[in-house]
Design a protein around this motif. Sequence first.
Motif, PDB file in Angstrom:
ATOM      1  N   MET A   1       0.772  -1.324   0.133  1.00 53.57           N
ATOM      2  CA  MET A   1       0.323  -0.109  -0.001  1.00 53.57           C
ATOM      3  C   MET A   1       0.754   1.277   0.134  1.00 53.57           C
ATOM      4  O   MET A   1       0.421   1.875  -0.996  1.00 53.57           O
ATOM      5  N   THR A   2       1.960   1.067   0.370  1.00 56.00           N
ATOM      6  CA  THR A   2       2.431   2.493   0.561  1.00 56.00           C
ATOM      7  C   THR A   2       3.848   2.592  -0.401  1.00 56.00           C
ATOM      8  O   THR A   2       3.673   3.860  -0.879  1.00 56.00           O
ATOM      9  N   ASP A   3       4.157   1.510  -0.963  1.00 56.54           N
ATOM     10  CA  ASP A   3       4.648   1.423  -2.441  1.00 56.54           C
ATOM     11  C   ASP A   3       3.999   1.918  -3.232  1.00 56.54           C
ATOM     12  O   ASP A   3       4.113   3.330  -3.908  1.00 56.54           O
ATOM     13  N   LYS A   4       2.985   2.208  -3.271  1.00 58.62           N
ATOM     14  CA  LYS A   4       1.727   2.498  -4.351  1.00 58.62           C
ATOM     15  C   LYS A   4       1.372   3.666  -4.527  1.00 58.62           C
ATOM     16  O   LYS A   4       0.787   4.887  -5.386  1.00 58.62           O
ATOM     17  N   ARG A   5       1.709   4.198  -2.946  1.00 53.33           N
ATOM     18  CA  ARG A   5       0.876   5.144  -2.829  1.00 53.33           C
ATOM     19  C   ARG A   5       2.674   6.275  -3.238  1.00 53.33           C
ATOM     20  O   ARG A   5       2.552   7.464  -3.389  1.00 53.33           O
ATOM     21  N   ARG A   6       3.420   6.260  -3.359  1.00 49.89           N
ATOM     22  CA  ARG A   6       4.677   6.151  -3.238  1.00 49.89           C
ATOM     23  C   ARG A   6       4.392   6.749  -5.049  1.00 49.89           C
ATOM     24  O   ARG A   6       5.143   8.126  -5.568  1.00 49.89           O
ATOM     25  N   LYS A   7       4.705   5.585  -5.727  1.00 50.22           N
ATOM     26  CA  LYS A   7       4.531   5.706  -6.572  1.00 50.22           C
ATOM     27  C   LYS A   7       3.869   6.626  -7.385  1.00 50.22           C
ATOM     28  O   LYS A   7       3.588   7.340  -8.292  1.00 50.22           O
ATOM     29  N   ASN A   8       2.183   7.061  -6.558  1.00 49.43           N
ATOM     30  CA  ASN A   8       1.369   7.592  -7.063  1.00 49.43           C
ATOM     31  C   ASN A   8       1.537   9.154  -7.443  1.00 49.43           C
ATOM     32  O   ASN A   8       1.827   9.393  -7.708  1.00 49.43           O
ATOM     33  N   LYS A   9       2.039   9.863  -5.835  1.00 46.02           N
ATOM     34  CA  LYS A   9       2.501  10.746  -5.515  1.00 46.02           C
ATOM     35  C   LYS A   9       3.597  11.330  -6.664  1.00 46.02           C
ATOM     36  O   LYS A   9       3.932  11.733  -7.396  1.00 46.02           O
ATOM     37  N   PHE A  10       4.387   9.991  -7.575  1.00 46.62           N
ATOM     38  CA  PHE A  10       5.632  10.535  -7.906  1.00 46.62           C
ATOM     39  C   PHE A  10       5.178  11.153  -9.407  1.00 46.62           C
ATOM     40  O   PHE A  10       5.059  11.257 -10.631  1.00 46.62           O
ATOM     41  N   LEU A  11       4.103  10.210  -9.957  1.00 47.57           N
ATOM     42  CA  LEU A  11       3.423   9.679 -10.664  1.00 47.57           C
ATOM     43  C   LEU A  11       2.750  11.677 -11.553  1.00 47.57           C
ATOM     44  O   LEU A  11       2.426  11.815 -12.362  1.00 47.57           O
ATOM     45  N   LEU A  12       2.455  11.874 -10.143  1.00 46.55           N
ATOM     46  CA  LEU A  12       1.594  12.936 -10.026  1.00 46.55           C
ATOM     47  C   LEU A  12       2.482  14.357 -10.182  1.00 46.55           C
ATOM     48  O   LEU A  12       2.714  14.876 -10.954  1.00 46.55           O
ATOM     49  N   VAL A  13       3.809  14.140  -9.871  1.00 41.98           N
ATOM     50  CA  VAL A  13       4.972  15.213  -9.752  1.00 41.98           C
ATOM     51  C   VAL A  13       5.331  15.311 -11.228  1.00 41.98           C
ATOM     52  O   VAL A  13       5.473  16.422 -11.972  1.00 41.98           O
ATOM     53  N   TRP A  14       5.093  14.423 -11.345  1.00 40.57           N
ATOM     54  CA  TRP A  14       5.881  13.741 -13.446  1.00 40.57           C
ATOM     55  C   TRP A  14       4.806  14.781 -13.960  1.00 40.57           C
ATOM     56  O   TRP A  14       4.910  15.304 -15.251  1.00 40.57           O
ATOM     57  N   GLU A  15       3.347  14.921 -13.965  1.00 43.66           N
ATOM     58  CA  GLU A  15       2.445  15.033 -14.251  1.00 43.66           C
ATOM     59  C   GLU A  15       2.188  16.722 -14.293  1.00 43.66           C
ATOM     60  O   GLU A  15       1.898  17.009 -15.308  1.00 43.66           O
ATOM     61  N   ILE A  16       2.386  16.817 -13.469  1.00 41.74           N
ATOM     62  CA  ILE A  16       2.901  18.687 -13.074  1.00 41.74           C
ATOM     63  C   ILE A  16       3.415  18.924 -13.877  1.00 41.74           C
ATOM     64  O   ILE A  16       3.719  19.786 -14.835  1.00 41.74           O
ATOM     65  N   PHE A  17       4.845  18.647 -13.968  1.00 51.63           N
ATOM     66  CA  PHE A  17       6.320  19.345 -14.374  1.00 51.63           C
ATOM     67  C   PHE A  17       5.758  18.990 -16.095  1.00 51.63           C
ATOM     68  O   PHE A  17       6.307  19.769 -16.655  1.00 51.63           O
ATOM     69  N   LEU A  18       4.947  17.479 -16.601  1.00 49.12           N
ATOM     70  CA  LEU A  18       4.410  17.803 -18.141  1.00 49.12           C
ATOM     71  C   LEU A  18       3.673  19.086 -18.354  1.00 49.12           C
ATOM     72  O   LEU A  18       4.012  20.028 -19.155  1.00 49.12           O
TER      73      LEU A  18
END
Length: 458
Positions: A1-18
């Motif tokens: 669960m924790t790893d998935k939430r961390r991955k989601n946060k990383f993906l959100l940062v990447w989307e904001i960068f885009l």
Amino acid sequence: MTDKRRKNKFLLVWEIFLNVAGMALIFTVIWFCFYRYNLQTTFLYKKGTTLLIGIYAGLYFLFANFYGGHKIGYLRVSEIMYSQFLAMIMVNVIAFFEACLIDRRIVEIKPIIIMTVVDTFYIFFWSIWCNRRFRNRNVVRNMTVICETSLSEDLIKKMNFYDYKFHITKQLGIKEGIDSIISQLDPLDGVIIADVDGNMKKRIIEYCFENGMPVFIIPDVSEILVKSSYVLNLMDMPVLVCNRGEMSIMDEFVKRLFDVCVSIMSLIVLWPFMLVTAAAIKLYDGGPVIYKQKRLTINGKEFFLYKFRSMVVNAEKDGVARLAKQMDDRITPVGRFIRKVRLDELPQLINVIKGDMSIVGPRPERPEIARQYEKYIPEFRYRLKVKAGLTGYAQVLGRYNTDPYDKLMWDLTYIGGYSFFLDIKLIMMTIKILFVPESTQGVGKKEITAQKRKRGRV
């Protein structure tokens, strides 16, 4: 669960960068196609262009964050679009004036208009794409509500609005006892605490901290006041000093000077809109243009607040003080429009110049309605520590029909955390809500005031 939430946060940062990179790319294309080689200066031929692109990207990122344009999962997709559109408009205006200053003349505005249209399409598709991706990968967190007052029903209703992010699985009452409550908590869940006494709240928070569980706390008055405190080192012992709600002489001087300057400049810019509004009101029914009403400001002082009249003449001929209701038949067609776009508030700039109000501060209440609120919420009078204001936390983050206890919480947050830069921030945030219909929504048909519930503990 924790790893998935961390991955989601990383993906959100990447989307904001885009998002930011895409907006910067559009600016770069427009700049090279229409401006760089047409300007009469050589400043931008080398590093200057890179600097301008960086400034544009940085400003857009700051404004989009400021207005909530990157709060994917917390705001509706329409709110994400609106927030980013507002940020884009501001940054594009700044970019236009930058070009004018660099070239020392008024440059052609058509490329900025083209860029704005392209930006709008990009924002539209990015917002939908990101929102869809978030919902597909989102992990819904189970939540336990610990509350046993009338507040719990309203709280659960609001949390269910975010059903794609939170799922209420349990509601525990304080009568069950602390040991029973803790035994029923799941370390994988989150906890919402409301109207819980201090000792029980302390035990629950400590348990959640030890188990890495997120805790959402609905604060009471004392917790809001403590939040605005600062830490004093007293003989190697940390001591919290609460703000008394009083400004320093310098803060009062700066705030007053700012109020007068902003009000005078606003009147100079807005007088044509005020003239048209006054004419429309007069032509509709021939009644008075300005409506005066007693309100409360600092230290309980009464003053007459000025507004453009939006209701029929003698709207309260029965002598009962009441707030505007949803679809209130006392509001005229002209009044409905000027209330929606806030034109009815403009005469209050005169109140600010007179010293009755400030640009930023708690919304002034009517004496009769304030007395009704104080019967249930004695702390409601704490709002009178500072001058009433045109805008503030309660006006920006709440609504016309927001519960008075919640308004009090926001007003105390402002009073305790006052700074000149906070005033600037709230004025900027006010721009966002000018065209949001929900912020002017009236109280329910059977309500006279916005009082919705009694709190179990204040």
